[in-house]
Design an enzyme around this catalytic site. Sequence first.
Site: not given
Length: 212
Positions: A138, A120
Amino acid sequence: MKQSTRIQILQKLKDHIKDPTTELVYQTPFELLIAVVLSAQATDVSVNKATKPLFAIANTAEQILALGVDNLKSYIRTIGLYNSKAENIIKTCQILVDKYQGEVPEDFNALIELPGVGRKTANVVLNTAFGWPTIAVDTHIFRVSNRTGFAPGKTVEAVEQKLLKVVPEEYKINCHHWFILHGRYTCIARKPRCGACVIEDLCEFKQKVYPE
């Protein structure tokens, strides 16, 4: 979900969210990298409050290394998991200085080798700092992708791969920010604001929530 519906959703989000960018405050790729590492299990607001005084006195890998782990902790103490984050940031800064002349590498594999940097964080840095058409996933993006039926998947990586497959090229650069902002302010976790949602008519969520 039909691809034509996905394109309609993306176009509506594009029209609705005029400034699709991160809410983290940063000036350089290095500042963004540190801010994203700090943002794990923390709000962007709390990160910005901590990084403002930190970056005023140390906003390069060399300067944060010179601070040392204990001084760094004093700046980020208000952020969750600050002990482990401080350790990882110092280790990351050492690698950046030793291997990359203090610069953030514009390379996914190099980024995920840095302590505290996962898929991420690497994708956020590549997308937001360097303009790559990557899509970081996320908790907000995972929820929106599954709840709407846009790109369902059981894991974060599965959703990421599905998004990369189904999002047309012209939408990829901003998709991450459209979805995260939509998830943060409209398609929230407990009581999604379906009555105020611009893609409500296209969403496949069965348990829509409307104000009484």
